[in-house]
Design a protein around this motif. Sequence first.
Motif, PDB file in Angstrom:
ATOM      1  N   LEU A   1      22.504   5.229  90.766  1.00  0.00           N
ATOM      2  CA  LEU A   1      21.396   4.725  91.579  1.00  0.00           C
ATOM      3  C   LEU A   1      20.118   5.533  91.396  1.00  0.00           C
ATOM      4  O   LEU A   1      19.085   5.180  91.964  1.00  0.00           O
ATOM      5  CB  LEU A   1      21.796   4.714  93.064  1.00  0.00           C
ATOM      6  N   GLY A   2      20.217   6.617  90.629  1.00  0.00           N
ATOM      7  CA  GLY A   2      19.008   7.394  90.349  1.00  0.00           C
ATOM      8  C   GLY A   2      18.506   8.212  91.516  1.00  0.00           C
ATOM      9  O   GLY A   2      17.334   8.581  91.568  1.00  0.00           O
ATOM     10  N   LEU A   3      19.379   8.507  92.487  1.00  0.00           N
ATOM     11  CA  LEU A   3      18.944   9.376  93.585  1.00  0.00           C
ATOM     12  C   LEU A   3      18.840  10.811  93.064  1.00  0.00           C
ATOM     13  O   LEU A   3      19.581  11.204  92.167  1.00  0.00           O
ATOM     14  CB  LEU A   3      19.940   9.287  94.746  1.00  0.00           C
ATOM     15  N   THR A  39      23.782   9.507  91.914  1.00  0.00           N
ATOM     16  CA  THR A  39      22.787  10.146  91.044  1.00  0.00           C
ATOM     17  C   THR A  39      22.689   9.440  89.700  1.00  0.00           C
ATOM     18  O   THR A  39      21.620   8.997  89.299  1.00  0.00           O
ATOM     19  CB  THR A  39      23.118  11.638  90.823  1.00  0.00           C
TER      20      THR A  39
END
Lengths: 408, 371
Positions: A403-405, A400
């Motif tokens: 990686l910005g998920l 999160t």
Amino acid sequence: MDWQDSPEQAQFRTEVADFIQARLPERYRSGDENSDETQTTGWQADRKSNDPSAKESAINWADALAEKGWIAPHWPKEYGGAGLSVMEQFIYNQEMAKADAPPVGGMGVSLLGPTMIVHGSEEQKAEHLPKILSGEVAWAQGYSEPSSGSDLASLQTRAIRDGDDFVINGQKIWTSGAQYADWLFALVRTDPEAPKHRGISFLVMDITTPGLTVRPIIDMGWQEPFNETFFEDVRVSTSNVIGEENRGWYVGMTLLDFERSGISGAIEYERTIKELIEYVNSEPENDIKTRDDFESVRHQIADRYLEVNVLFNFAFRIVSMQNSGMVPNYEASVNKMFGSETHQRLARTGTKVFGLYSNLWSEENEYAPMRSLFTRDYVRSVPHTIFSGSSEIQRNVIATRGLGLPRG
Amino acid sequence: MDLGLTEMQEMLKNGARDFLENECPEQLVRDMEEDEAGYSTSLWEKMAEQGWQGLLIPEEHGGAGFNFLDLCVLLEEFGRALVPGPFMSTVLGGAVPLIEIGSEDQKAEFLPKIASGDVIFTLALTEPSARFDEEGVQCQASVDGNNVTFNGVKLFVPDANVADYMIVAGRSEKGVTLGIVATDQDGVDVTQLQTIARDKQAEVKLNNAQGQLLGVEGEGWEALAPVIHRYTVGECAYMVGLAQMDFEISVDYAKERVQFGRPIGSFQAIQHKCADMVTDVDGSRFIMYKAAWAISTGQSDEETQMSVNMAKAWCSDATRRVVAHGQQIHGGIGFTKDYKIQLYFRRQKRAELSFGDADYHRELVAQQLGI
């Protein structure tokens, strides 16, 4: 890219190594005569030990480091630290770990001090920082609770204002080393109505305050590294809040964001894998190499050796980034996750190598290969993927934050 | 100690990325899978204009005189873009052995032509035994002065279909012997193989094939060590770039693909795969660069050998884990020919097998550890 020291770095490394060689008390020097217990409980336990020689070793080592200003190498000079650069701190930590020298000052030096430097008042700094640096006061951390582990922000220990005091009731758990500590820093709920991250305060207190009880937890390895800490109407002055009231979550996160490279783990595992290889290669009595499963064993050993090398690179990356002014993001989580999982794999490989002998727990048993190190590590590496953010939490953070998920 | 790139390397990397995004789009990669030659001559010429074929070649021979680590920065970008064609075979299989052991005449004859993109080279090392050790070289070599005649079969020779010259490893009564063999002669018979990566590998039958002796008769295996080291680490660099891109595509897909009313990337089952992918990609990158650094800075033979074996052992397995996760994250669309992720999956296997897989190199690591 360069995997070698610059001339200045090499010079500093020599300075640190020479110092340790000259001043490290005998008790902390690696070798069969020193028990594994000494190595793990370390300085904080020794300074409260009933054994006068242990106590003396702890004091002498703290004094030696204090002379160089090296108890808190990462603190700024104005607060009594050594003000070392990122790279110098890294080299210092590397050499300390190579010598298996116990760090002095525990949580006070590594966590509480740096947070207080950022968030504390001048009075708080003047009261607490010198005592950390002199080794007079050791600190323990009270964050986790029985019902608040990975979901730390759900913590329920209540602090209710009563005049100039807070009255605290509740329970903390996994308070490492609290039985040897003098002071405690804790996250407590001061506003139960606010959203969970916004009703927490960061409080410090004398661990002997009435109503505060520390009870050691015996772990699966028969050790007592952790405690339960109980609060029954514990009165603590409101002047003991660090930072703003109800902003304690963010004060506490300053600590957790204090990124560490994990180099000491890499060095420990390297020492262990090299000792294992040496044992397999040189033990005249052993017939490990004639076993039918030896091909599998040797490839496992090679894999562990590879993983330790990968772990070193991860540690080098963190310090390289910091040294060039970058702030590590998911990288520190990678180190924690990969390091702890490597630790467990290493213990598994070691117990595999020694077969039935891996039953042996005591380091003193005459049959015990490598002082039963792997057997005990097999048990003691279990918490490693759990404390300070479990492997699952680390992967969540990588995914999160790194990686910005989207959060689930 | 510093694990960052130099300013020059950053420029090389960014320049290569921009260039390849324009000049080597996915469609070209797909076209070359079905192309007889397997590469684009116009891209080849443009790469030569960038100075890439000559990157490692000393300036006196028409190259740029960069070091091997610099080349790995470029090869990482090649892996990212899946650049098809005979670049690695020409540079690592041709230029490197010429630089390492070529005579002054041979360097003067061939290196400028490699740098300018005028000739294509390859290395004919493996045989039907598919071994990477000295025993694997059984092709017959007979030496007469500066000439060498080869008889035998070489297998899995990359880009032999388009190579102008191949550096052949044969065996004379004195041991492994190398020669530079022109492919436009009757004694060289090339049969293309259909491969998993749809790259161009070939069976090469040598029937009294004539060549120039390269290096000293019987000392070819020792002479090949620096070539094999570089080629192996070069394959690692290619795998790192490939895996990085596979990972990025997969993370992007996980953010976009919606199931159960939310992006699949919000599920921890997917998130944890992505976290493992970035760990594997990053771990591969640094262990590869450490080997490249050892080669470039002339660390001891022992350290270099060990770091090369560690790099290939790690990168071979780790990048396979990455592309396997990439396929799983993509679900059904991922195994269609039309979708791009499978391009990476198939090419990872080629590079994983090249110069020995993880088990092969892990065995060499174990040997060096003395166990």
